[in-house]
Every structure is written in C-alpha cells, then in structure tokens.
Design an enzyme around this catalytic site. Structure first.
Site, PDB file in Angstrom:
ATOM      1  N   ASN A 461      46.075  50.007  36.016  1.00  0.00           N
ATOM      2  CA  ASN A 461      44.991  49.667  35.147  1.00  0.00           C
ATOM      3  C   ASN A 461      45.634  49.278  34.052  1.00  0.00           C
ATOM      4  OD1 ASN A 461      42.232  50.290  33.776  1.00  0.00           O
ATOM      5  ND2 ASN A 461      43.709  51.208  32.452  1.00  0.00           N
ATOM      6  N   GLU A 462      45.446  48.021  33.867  1.00  0.00           N
ATOM      7  CA  GLU A 462      45.763  47.243  32.436  1.00  0.00           C
ATOM      8  C   GLU A 462      47.423  46.931  32.071  1.00  0.00           C
ATOM      9  OE1 GLU A 462      41.819  48.160  29.975  1.00  0.00           O
ATOM     10  OE2 GLU A 462      43.608  49.373  29.189  1.00  0.00           O
ATOM     11  N   CYS A 463      48.355  47.277  33.235  1.00  0.00           N
ATOM     12  CA  CYS A 463      49.697  47.411  32.903  1.00  0.00           C
ATOM     13  C   CYS A 463      50.156  45.698  32.828  1.00  0.00           C
ATOM     14  CB  CYS A 463      50.442  48.000  34.123  1.00  0.00           C
ATOM     15  SG  CYS A 463      49.992  49.834  34.219  1.00  0.00           S
ATOM     16  N   SER A 516      44.307  45.533  37.229  1.00  0.00           N
ATOM     17  CA  SER A 516      43.002  45.302  36.721  1.00  0.00           C
ATOM     18  C   SER A 516      42.996  45.336  35.020  1.00  0.00           C
ATOM     19  CB  SER A 516      41.868  46.322  37.076  1.00  0.00           C
ATOM     20  OG  SER A 516      40.526  46.078  36.548  1.00  0.00           O
ATOM     21  N   HIS A 533      38.475  43.006  31.698  1.00  0.00           N
ATOM     22  CA  HIS A 533      38.282  44.272  30.853  1.00  0.00           C
ATOM     23  C   HIS A 533      37.754  43.418  29.486  1.00  0.00           C
ATOM     24  CE1 HIS A 533      40.830  47.146  33.014  1.00  0.00           C
ATOM     25  NE2 HIS A 533      40.011  46.496  33.747  1.00  0.00           N
TER      26      HIS A 533
END
Length: 863
Positions: A461-463, A516, A533
């Site tokens: 997630n978002e890394c 993501s 996102h």
C-alpha cells in the site's frame, strides 16, 4: 419430490462417509491446546490465567491488571506492556490413541511475534513472523502423561530498537507512532513481520501486542497425511471447467498403491482418481477432472456465488488415511490490464464479463485480533453485501485475515483485493528478513488460493508513490545516494521479484499488482493507467465538488472523515467534559490530530451552516461525510467504462475513533454507509449539472438491460413542482449513459437554486424503484424550511416499525434510540413533502422505553 430425494441421498452419503472415517484407525487425530494456559511478566513471579488464542493486553485486562485500553485516555498508560517480555505456559496430556501414532506435529497458526517455544524444556522453535504458520514434528519430545509447553515472548521493542540504532540511515515509516510509545523518533515497525497498525496509524492507537493469537494444536498421524490441496482452475467457461487437483502428501515411509480421490460432496460423485506410490517425505499428486456445465460463482449482485465442496480422500488397503474438504467457487476471474486509446485498462473480468468493482477498503476489526468473533466477522461481511458491495480491499498494514473472513466473502460474493502486509513504509528486505517475507507469502498464498473471492494479490500500500512523491527518496539521498540506491534495490527485489515469483508459482492463475496505487515501475501513479488513490478532497483541501471532475481507471482509495455518532462516543467518552472535538479524550481518539479536526470544521463550514452544539456537530459531520462519498461514488460510476472501480476508505474501525470509516467500531452504520448502499445499487440514476446543463445519467451493473419509466422533476421544498419530465427508457446492461439533458435555466424557470431540489425516479418493469435527490448548491445555500416531523410506532418481531412523516421536504432525517445494539433498516433519509418513510428498528427495548428514547434529527431544523 426430486429435490427432496436428492437431499436425502446426499445426507445418506454424508453419514456413510462420516461413519467410514470414524471407523478408520489411520486418520489423523487432533488435540487443541487452548486450555489451562497461564502467563506472567518474565521478570516477575506472579502467574495469572490466560486465554488462548489471545494476546497479553486482553489477558491483562481480563485479570483486571489494566483498564480498558479503548476507554478515554487509558491507551497512554499502557505503553509499558510492549517493553516487557512475557511467558505463557500450559500442561497437557495425550490420549493413548494419539500416543500410538507414528508422527506428531505441533501446529501454531499464529505467534505474535518474537517467540521461543519450549516443549518439555527443549527449545523447538524461535519464531519471528506474526504472519507465518509454524508446524513442527514433536514426537521425540512428547511424553506419556504430563507435558509442558512454554512460550517466551520477547519484547518487539527490545528486539528491534538495536536494529534501528545500528543503521547509519533510517527507513521511512510515516504512520509509526514511536513518540506515543516513548521511543522518540525510532520508528522500528519496519523490522518486525508484524501488523503495522499495532504501532499506530492515522486512525488507530499504538498497542503493540504479543501472544498466541491464532489456534494451536497437535496433529497425530501415521503412514500419510494431507498437507495441502490446491484446486487449480485451468479453464472455466459456461460449458466446461477443466481442473487440476494438486495434493501435497507427507508420508512417513514408502507406500505403494495409494489412491487419491476427489469427490463432489453434494452428489457423492467421484470426479477424479489417481493411484500412486509414495516416497518417504513430501509427495505431489495431481488428480485431473472436469465439470460439464459447471455452476459458476458470481460476485454480489450478478448471480449466485455457488460453492462446490470437493473432498479429497487418501486411501490405502481400503482404509482412509486422511481426508480434506475444500469449498470452491468455479469461476474465470481476470484483471484486464492492457493498452487502450486512453492509456491502460484496469478492471475485473468475471466469467467473461467486465465487472465494475464497488466497495471499500478493509482494516482489522480490532487492535486485539483474537477478540474478533465469528459474529463480528459475519456482520462485517454482511454489512458489505447488504450495502451492494462486491469487493473489499484487505489493506496492507493489517493482517492476512482468518479463514472465516474469506469463507464469508466466498459465500456472499465479495471479491477480495488482497494486499501483502506492507504499507506506507520502506523495508530492509534482504537476507533473513527477505527470506522470512518469502515464506510468509508462500504460507498465505497457499492458504488462500482456493478461495473464489481472491481477485488479485498486491505487493503493498502506497510504498512506491511515497518513495517517489512524499519526499522519502530525497530525504535519504541527502544522507547518501548509496543508501537511497540500496533502499530502492531492496524495494525492487521485494515487490518485483520475490512476491510475484511466489504468486506465479503457488497461484498461477491469480493476477499480481506491485503496489497500490500503481501505473509503471519507478513512476508515480496517474489518471490514465492502473489504479489511483485520490486524496485531494480531504488531505488536499479541494472542494467536494472536485470528485465530479477527477478521473481514474480504478479508484482504489479516497475518503472523508467523521466522528462516531453520539451514542457511540458516550461509550468511550462518557463524561460531559469530554464532549468537545478538542477535549483531551476526543483528541486522543482522533489520530489525525488537530489537522484532521480542522479539515472537518473547514469542510463543514464551507458546505453547511454552523452547528449549535457537540451533538449537532457530530450529526452534521455524518451528513457531510455521507454526501461527500455519495458524490464520489456517483461520479466514479458515471465514468464507466473508463473507470471500472470505486473502493472508498474505509469499511470499518479497529477501535472507537474519528476516522474515514462508514461503520464505527461498534458496527453502527454512519450516514456514509446508508448513502453508499443506495449509490451502489445495480442501477444508479444520477443527476448532475455539467456546463450549465442538468443531465441525468443511468448507470447499470446488470448483465441484461432494463426497461422502465424515468421521471425528472424540479421541486420546491413545499412540494410545488417547477419542472416535470418523464419518458419510458431502456437502460443498457453494464453501461453509463445520459438519458435526460436540458439547460439549467429552462428547468428552473426563474426559480432560485436554493429554493428547489432535483428529484429523479426510475421504475423498471419489474416494479423496482430507484430514486435520487440532487441539490443545485451547497447545503448551506439551500433554503430548507423548518419541518414538523411526526412518528407512528408499531411493534414487529424483534423491534418496531416507525413511520416518520413530514409536512415539507425533510433533509437527512436521523433516528436514534438509547440502545447500543439497535439496528436500522434505513437512516439519514430524505422525506418528500407530505410524505413518509417506514423504518424497521431491531431492539430489545420495551415499547415505553423505546418511545421515550426515540429521537429525530433533521438538517432543516439544525440550521
């Protein structure tokens, strides 16, 4: 009659199978080790009773050593717990039948996290990964009579702070609340293979747990046992399913003429059989079979999520050695990611049909995971299904969920976007840690791969976006480009080599997505490729109306904050002095800090008028959040097929808190959840003003088209109709299309925007009615009249039906009663002028108490 006979036949088959299994002396025997546990602080002497599965915090709470961590400010005083080592111990004996078995495996489904396991004073395991499943041969250590199992849990803080101290640079971990834990800036969560949210998040407390958090048992067996069954769906369509059943067997000796059989439990039909010889150790056996005209598994809203029950039996010398049943949905599920004229598509194709993903992001239901009961899981998944969702994203800062969670998603047609457990951080993924990550991935991909609900695996997630766009890369480059290059190389190895290799090997039909949001490796995400996102509304402070302008191929995160409703707030902040959003208690339960409170206030005052007290603020905050997410969902669905997914942040909470959740920690629906339920219906009728034109879109998720009457009205709040248009229209399946368009000036007829609302109703020929209300300005610009609300209460099974009536248009009517367990069929609803709405309320309150506590709130009367 045929149906009844089939049921009886199935029952007879099942009884026969059970009888045969019970009579076989060769089947494995299992003993759960959940009784008789005690625990103590390692450096002290007092022992206390412990519950297994459990964690140290819940055991301390049950023994009244600490107070409820979620109540008021109690979390602050509990930060000492994770600095201590803890010892758990139990004694057990095994039956003579188990003792006669040739092999015994001690199985831990989950140990949190750094744990030394001793059996009869022999150290048999040093665990270091909360997400791993540990299985150990222990026959040599087991004694007849009394056996002692002891687990020494090392403080994750004491284990990992030295790792932080030893590095010349530091990995970013933006949500690690190290300061709250007394660690200053030492954000050590990235070193432990442990749920990231335990260290805090911008919606969660810092409560770093230790414990035996999942079941522990001994399995005793002789000859051979089934380790794993993988039902690989090699080809699926409406006419045929080609399947390979891959069975992993463990044999304690060479064995000839072993038969592996796969049977459909519903019919008793043998689907496939393979005779084989086994070598000592691990054996792989494949049983191929096919289903003619299979009953396909469909996501929620598209059809039945049918599940087969495939039983695998291993027999030798006419005895069943082991048996295992898998519930499997037969479906073709693909993520279509390919070039098109706009960039790259990103959507789910289920059984050959594009599916618009509707749902939310899911976090763990509690900071103390063993407290999540089957009933909580059932309500959580049913609340998704009943809100017309077809997908949940299991977010990467929590945990790979329990088997029951995925079983329920299979049963209710909820597709799962499954993150690996990495979020908003960079990780030192090399050496022993990378190998631990690989084994963790293997354990969980193998465990979950038979579930029909699994739509894709996502690396993190978002890394990547954080590294490229949140300032992380330049911050480390300031110290050394060599360090930055090393961190990025570790990232690439972890998410572009190790994890995709595991998915390809162990779940070859399942799509892997590196991060993501994601578009391309080494590039920030965008609007034309992959998922997005979108946080400009909220974090970026742009107007809510911007949801109508923003585009994506798949919105996998966006959201808007609210506090819980007042009845929920009183459960964790019961004192009147707490009832201010900036009180010490409310600020402790707002992990976004005063920045987040300020955003709520800014948006509220920009869109609504000033609340007159704390309760009014909470109510209006709920309507604000609901309106915002309704706006986003409708905008995203109107974009179909350019955009093919909308997953809001978030479905649930892990403790009572101000957050983006649509359901609070206690499971109570906020306005957002009610509004999402309607916005996620199979047909959406969505009005919108675009370039001074009032347009009405019809959006359908149905496989087939619908025919019915569409009515578009512009109404005054007293009921007078300014503009009225109706027409029979056919809404095509799986489409978004404009069915009405007219200049705004034409439909208003010199009426002020603030004096009217747009009312659209679509009634299809089956009699199902879809309606929507739309406002031509901000809520504070609407000249809502004061309204008189009346109620009529009628008893019904399990509660009451309440009919709420209004003399004029009533906006966002909210019902509440003094019963924390009550459930409402609807809430925060609008009432048409001289109209009424019926609401069913499930409650145990007697009628007098119910009527006495029933409270109605309406936006008209709050202004």
């Amino acid at each position: 009659m045929k149906h009844i006979l089939m049921k009886l036949k199935t029952a007879v088959i099942a009884v026969g199978l059970l009888s045969g299994s019970a009579m076989s002396a060769s089947v494995p025997l299992v003993k759960n080790l959940h009784e008789g546990w005690k625990f103590k602080q390692a450096r002290l002497t007092n022992w206390y009773p412990a519950t297994v599965p459990g964690v140290v915090h819940t055991d301390l709470l049950q023994n009244k050593i600490i107070e409820d961590p979620f109540f008021r400010l109690n979390e602050r005083g509990l930060q000492w717990i994770d600095k201590e080592d803890w010892i758990y111990e139990t004694r057990f004996s095994l039956s003579s039948d188990m003792m006669q078995k040739e092999n015994m495996d001690l199985v831990f489904e989950g140990l949190d996290t750094y744990a030394d396991v001793y059996l009869n004073d022999e150290c048999i395991l040093k665990a270091d990964n909360m997400f791993r499943r540990w299985s150990l041969p222990v026959k040599q250590y087991i004694k007849e009579g009394d056996n002692v199992l002891k687990i020494y849990f090392h403080s994750p803080i004491k284990i990992d702070v030295p790792k932080w101290d030893a590095l010349p640079y530091h990995y970013p971990a933006s949500n690690d609340q190290s300061e709250n834990g007394g660690l200053l800036n030492k954000k050590i969560s990235i070193f432990a293979r442990k749920a990231g949210y335990h260290y805090g998040w911008d919606w969660g407390p810092r409560l770093v747990t230790s414990g035996i958090w999942r079941p522990v048992y001994i399995k005793a067996w002789s000859d051979s046992r089934i380790n794993d069954v993988f039902i690989e769906q090699k080809q699926v369509n409406a006419s045929k399913a080609v399947i390979a059943g891959h069975i992993e067997l463990n044999a304690d000796k060479e064995m000839n003429d072993v038969t592996v059989t796969v049977t459909d439990e519903a019919t008793g039909k043998i689907l496939g059989k393979q005779q084989t010889n086994l070598k000592k150790g691990i054996n792989q056996v494949t049983v191929n079979f096919a289903l003619s005209k299979p009953k396909l598994w469909w996501s929620n809203g598209l059809g039945e999520p049918y599940l087969y029950r495939f039983r695998t039996d291993v027999t030798a010398n006419k005895e069943i050695l082991d048996s295992k049943t898998e519930k499997v949905g037969i479906r073709s599920l693909k993520v279509v990611h390919q070039p098109d004229k706009d960039g790259h598509t990103f959507y789910i194709e289920l059984n050959g049909r594009p599916v618009f993903a509707k749902g939310a992001n899911y976090i763990p239901c509690d900071n103390f995971l063993p407290r999540v009961t089957p009933d909580i899981y059932k309500k959580t998944i049913l609340d998704a299904a009943n809100a017309n969702m077809n997908m949940l994203r299991v977010w990467g800062g929590g945990t790979y969920e329990s088997d029951l969670f995925y079983d329920l998603c299979d049963e209710h047609g909820i597709m799962i976007w499954q993150d690996f457990m990495f979020a908003c951080s960079m990780y030192p993924a090399e050496g022993e840690l990378l190998e631990s990550i690989r084994q963790e991935a293997i354990d969980n991909v193998k465990r979950l791969r038979n579930h029909a609900c699994i739509a894709l695996w996502c690396g993190n997630n978002e890394c990547q976006d954080a590294w490229l766009g949140w300032g992380w890369k330049p911050e480390i480059e300031k110290q050394s480009k060599e360090y930055a290059d090393k961190v990025w190389a570790q990232y690439q190895q972890q998410y572009h080599v190790t994890l995709p290799e595991v998915v390809k090997e162990y779940a070859p039909e399942t799509f892997y997505w590196p991060s993501s949001p994601f578009a391309f490796e080494g590039e920030p995400s965008g609007t034309t490729d992959g998922d997005r996102h979108y946080w400009s509304v909220w974090h970026g402070k742009v107007p809510i109306s911007d949801y109508n302008k923003e585009k994506s191929r798949f919105f996998s995160e966006y959201g808007f904050q609210s506090f819980p409703e007042f009845e929920s707030v009183k459960r964790y902040a019961p004192n009147p002095e707490d009832w201010d959003i900036r009180s010490e208690v409310m600020m402790s339960h707002q992990r976004g800090g005063d920045h987040a409170n300020g955003l709520i206030e800014t948006y509220l005052l920009n869109e609504y008028k000033t609340p007159h007290n704390f309760q009014s603020f909470l109510y209006m905050n709920h309507v604000l959040q609901g309106d915002a997410i309704k706006t986003a969902i409708e905008a995203h669905r109107r974009q179909m097929p350019y955009n093919m997914g909308t997953l809001f942040w978030q479905h649930n909470d892990c403790w009572p808190v101000a957050s983006w959740a649509s359901r609070d920690y206690y499971g109570r629906w906020k306005a957002q959840h009610y509004y999402a339920r309607k916005a996620f219906e199979d047909i959406l009728i969505s009005p919108i003003v675009e370039e001074d034109e009032l347009k009405v879109y019809g959006v359908s998720d149905r496989i087939k088209g619908a025919s019915g009457k569409l009515q578009v009205q512009v109404c005054r709040f007293d009921g007078k109709i300014i503009h009225d248009w109706s027409k029979h229209v056919s809404v095509g399946g799986n489409t978004s299309q404009v069915y009405f368009s007219a200049p705004l000036t034409e439909v208003l007829k010199d009426t002020e925007k603030g004096d009217v609302y747009v009312r659209v109703v679509y009634a299809d020929k089956s009699g199902k009615v879809y309606d929507n209300n739309y406002y031509l300005g901000k809520q504070k610009e609407m000249n809502y009249p004061k309204v008189n609300l009346t109620t009529e209460v009628q008893p019904m099974a399990g509660g009451y039906e309440v009919t709420v009536s209004s003399d004029k248009f009533a906006r966002a009517v909210f019902l509440s009663i003094a019963d924390n367990e009550s459930l409402y069929s609807d809430n925060y609803f609008d009432i048409q002028p001289n109209g009424s709405v019926k609401v069913q309320i499930a409650t145990q309150l007697p009628v007098d108490k119910f009527k006495e506590s029933l409270k109605l709130t309406c936006l008209n009367n709050e202004f």
